[in-house]
Design a protein around this motif. Structure first.
Motif, PDB file in Angstrom:
ATOM      1  N   GLN A   1      -8.343 -12.915  10.673  1.00  0.00           N
ATOM      2  CA  GLN A   1      -8.945 -12.103  11.735  1.00  0.00           C
ATOM      3  C   GLN A   1      -8.834 -10.609  11.469  1.00  0.00           C
ATOM      4  OE1 GLN A   1     -10.709 -13.337  14.458  1.00  0.00           O
ATOM      5  NE2 GLN A   1     -10.567 -15.111  13.110  1.00  0.00           N
ATOM      6  N   GLY A   2      -7.972 -10.225  10.562  1.00  0.00           N
ATOM      7  CA  GLY A   2      -7.837  -8.817  10.211  1.00  0.00           C
ATOM      8  C   GLY A   2      -6.683  -8.138  10.918  1.00  0.00           C
ATOM      9  N   THR A   3      -6.205  -7.069  10.292  1.00  0.00           N
ATOM     10  CA  THR A   3      -5.157  -6.245  10.881  1.00  0.00           C
ATOM     11  C   THR A   3      -5.536  -4.782  10.682  1.00  0.00           C
ATOM     12  OG1 THR A   3      -2.759  -5.839  10.958  1.00  0.00           O
ATOM     13  CG2 THR A   3      -3.707  -6.255   8.788  1.00  0.00           C
ATOM     14  N   GLN A   4      -5.350  -3.981  11.719  1.00  0.00           N
ATOM     15  CA  GLN A   4      -5.772  -2.586  11.682  1.00  0.00           C
ATOM     16  C   GLN A   4      -4.736  -1.722  10.970  1.00  0.00           C
ATOM     17  OE1 GLN A   4      -8.671  -0.968  13.056  1.00  0.00           O
ATOM     18  NE2 GLN A   4      -7.862   0.756  11.865  1.00  0.00           N
ATOM     19  N   VAL A   5      -5.209  -0.905  10.059  1.00  0.00           N
ATOM     20  CA  VAL A   5      -4.379   0.107   9.404  1.00  0.00           C
ATOM     21  C   VAL A   5      -4.994   1.466   9.707  1.00  0.00           C
ATOM     22  CG1 VAL A   5      -3.618   1.058   7.202  1.00  0.00           C
ATOM     23  CG2 VAL A   5      -3.570  -1.418   7.583  1.00  0.00           C
ATOM     24  N   THR A   6      -4.196   2.350  10.255  1.00  0.00           N
ATOM     25  CA  THR A   6      -4.659   3.699  10.564  1.00  0.00           C
ATOM     26  C   THR A   6      -3.743   4.705   9.887  1.00  0.00           C
ATOM     27  OG1 THR A   6      -5.496   2.967  12.716  1.00  0.00           O
ATOM     28  CG2 THR A   6      -5.211   5.336  12.398  1.00  0.00           C
TER      29      THR A   6
ATOM     30  N   MET B   1       0.848  -1.185   0.000  1.00  0.00           N
ATOM     31  CA  MET B   1       0.000   0.000   0.000  1.00  0.00           C
ATOM     32  C   MET B   1       0.886   1.238   0.000  1.00  0.00           C
ATOM     33  SD  MET B   1      -2.921  -1.187   2.724  1.00  0.00           S
ATOM     34  CE  MET B   1      -1.822  -1.106   4.126  1.00  0.00           C
ATOM     35  N   ASN B   2       0.788   2.014  -1.050  1.00  0.00           N
ATOM     36  CA  ASN B   2       1.565   3.253  -1.192  1.00  0.00           C
ATOM     37  C   ASN B   2       0.626   4.447  -1.242  1.00  0.00           C
ATOM     38  OD1 ASN B   2       3.932   1.680  -1.407  1.00  0.00           O
ATOM     39  ND2 ASN B   2       3.698   1.519  -3.636  1.00  0.00           N
ATOM     40  N   SER B   3       1.190   5.615  -1.016  1.00  0.00           N
ATOM     41  CA  SER B   3       0.425   6.873  -1.077  1.00  0.00           C
ATOM     42  C   SER B   3      -0.847   6.765  -0.235  1.00  0.00           C
ATOM     43  CB  SER B   3       0.082   7.215  -2.528  1.00  0.00           C
ATOM     44  OG  SER B   3       1.256   7.329  -3.299  1.00  0.00           O
ATOM     45  N   LEU B   4      -0.690   6.312   0.968  1.00  0.00           N
ATOM     46  CA  LEU B   4      -1.852   6.069   1.826  1.00  0.00           C
ATOM     47  C   LEU B   4      -2.569   7.369   2.164  1.00  0.00           C
ATOM     48  CD1 LEU B   4      -0.326   3.283   4.028  1.00  0.00           C
ATOM     49  CD2 LEU B   4      -2.484   3.098   2.789  1.00  0.00           C
ATOM     50  N   LYS B   5      -3.887   7.251   2.295  1.00  0.00           N
ATOM     51  CA  LYS B   5      -4.749   8.376   2.611  1.00  0.00           C
ATOM     52  C   LYS B   5      -5.521   8.072   3.887  1.00  0.00           C
ATOM     53  CE  LYS B   5      -5.590   9.003  -2.345  1.00  0.00           C
ATOM     54  NZ  LYS B   5      -6.639   9.071  -3.392  1.00  0.00           N
ATOM     55  N   PRO B   6      -5.983   9.093   4.591  1.00  0.00           N
ATOM     56  CA  PRO B   6      -6.778   8.834   5.797  1.00  0.00           C
ATOM     57  C   PRO B   6      -7.990   7.942   5.516  1.00  0.00           C
ATOM     58  CG  PRO B   6      -6.082  11.111   5.766  1.00  0.00           C
ATOM     59  CD  PRO B   6      -5.666  10.523   4.446  1.00  0.00           C
ATOM     60  N   GLU B   7      -8.573   8.031   4.344  1.00  0.00           N
ATOM     61  CA  GLU B   7      -9.730   7.198   4.024  1.00  0.00           C
ATOM     62  C   GLU B   7      -9.369   5.736   3.799  1.00  0.00           C
ATOM     63  OE1 GLU B   7      -8.784  10.061   2.539  1.00  0.00           O
ATOM     64  OE2 GLU B   7      -9.208  10.020   0.367  1.00  0.00           O
ATOM     65  N   ASP B   8      -8.085   5.399   3.805  1.00  0.00           N
ATOM     66  CA  ASP B   8      -7.679   3.997   3.755  1.00  0.00           C
ATOM     67  C   ASP B   8      -7.707   3.350   5.140  1.00  0.00           C
ATOM     68  OD1 ASP B   8      -5.196   4.971   1.370  1.00  0.00           O
ATOM     69  OD2 ASP B   8      -7.095   3.940   0.954  1.00  0.00           O
ATOM     70  N   THR B   9      -7.975   4.139   6.158  1.00  0.00           N
ATOM     71  CA  THR B   9      -8.055   3.606   7.514  1.00  0.00           C
ATOM     72  C   THR B   9      -9.162   2.568   7.606  1.00  0.00           C
ATOM     73  OG1 THR B   9      -7.173   5.606   8.536  1.00  0.00           O
ATOM     74  CG2 THR B   9      -8.548   4.174   9.923  1.00  0.00           C
ATOM     75  N   ALA B  10      -8.805   1.370   8.055  1.00  0.00           N
ATOM     76  CA  ALA B  10      -9.760   0.261   8.106  1.00  0.00           C
ATOM     77  C   ALA B  10      -9.074  -0.951   8.715  1.00  0.00           C
ATOM     78  CB  ALA B  10     -10.257  -0.090   6.705  1.00  0.00           C
ATOM     79  N   VAL B  11      -9.875  -1.951   9.002  1.00  0.00           N
ATOM     80  CA  VAL B  11      -9.335  -3.275   9.292  1.00  0.00           C
ATOM     81  C   VAL B  11      -9.244  -4.019   7.961  1.00  0.00           C
ATOM     82  CG1 VAL B  11      -9.673  -5.449  10.511  1.00  0.00           C
ATOM     83  CG2 VAL B  11     -10.344  -3.289  11.592  1.00  0.00           C
ATOM     84  N   TYR B  12      -8.076  -4.561   7.686  1.00  0.00           N
ATOM     85  CA  TYR B  12      -7.825  -5.253   6.431  1.00  0.00           C
ATOM     86  C   TYR B  12      -7.828  -6.764   6.669  1.00  0.00           C
ATOM     87  CZ  TYR B  12      -6.738  -0.917   4.054  1.00  0.00           C
ATOM     88  OH  TYR B  12      -6.841   0.333   3.485  1.00  0.00           O
ATOM     89  N   TYR B  13      -8.550  -7.450   5.791  1.00  0.00           N
ATOM     90  CA  TYR B  13      -8.708  -8.890   5.893  1.00  0.00           C
ATOM     91  C   TYR B  13      -8.202  -9.571   4.626  1.00  0.00           C
ATOM     92  CZ  TYR B  13     -12.169  -7.590   9.441  1.00  0.00           C
ATOM     93  OH  TYR B  13     -12.819  -7.062  10.540  1.00  0.00           O
TER      94      TYR B  13
END
Length: 124
Positions: A116-121, A83-95
């Motif tokens: 189970q997912g991993t949190q990205v903030t 994941m590059n050029s991350l934005k605040p709207e990419d904040t989520a739990v990723y599965y």
């Protein structure tokens, strides 16, 4: 059936990068099409991307096109989400998710096994 464990999530500033990993157990990983989804607070689970068993074809969602890429290493039973050029709207739990279907599905119902997912903030 495979068991999936995601890792690599965390807190990053906008514009930064992260690489998520999804490690799979079992000897049939190289037969599974893999997908990545995410769920932001208050929203439905969203398709991020997927990759066929051989790795020959990948598909990414419109909201991440040009910024996220998917790859896999069948020798390591692992699929990656760069994941590059991350934005605040990419904040989520990723599965990550797995299916024996040949094609990548954009629907959660197209997958049989989930991590189970991993949190990205992403901070602004």
């Amino acid at each position: 059936q495979v068991q999936l464990v995601e890792s690599g999530g965390g807190l990053v500033q906008a514009g930064g990068s992260l690489r998520l990993s999804c490690a799979a157990s079992g000897r049939t990983f190289n037969s599974h099409t893999m997908g990545w989804f995410r769920r932001a607070p208050g929203k439905e689970r969203e398709f991020v991307g997927g990759i066929r068993a051989s790795g020959s074809t990948t598909l990414v969602g419109d909201s991440v096109k040009g910024r996220f890429t998917i790859s896999r290493d069948n020798a390591k039973n692992t699929v990656y989400l760069q994941m590059n050029s991350l934005k605040p709207e990419d904040t989520a739990v990723y599965y990550c998710a797995a299916t024996l279907n040949f094609y990548v599905s954009r629907q959660t119902t197209g997958y049989t096994d989930w991590g189970q997912g991993t949190q990205v903030t992403v901070s602004s």
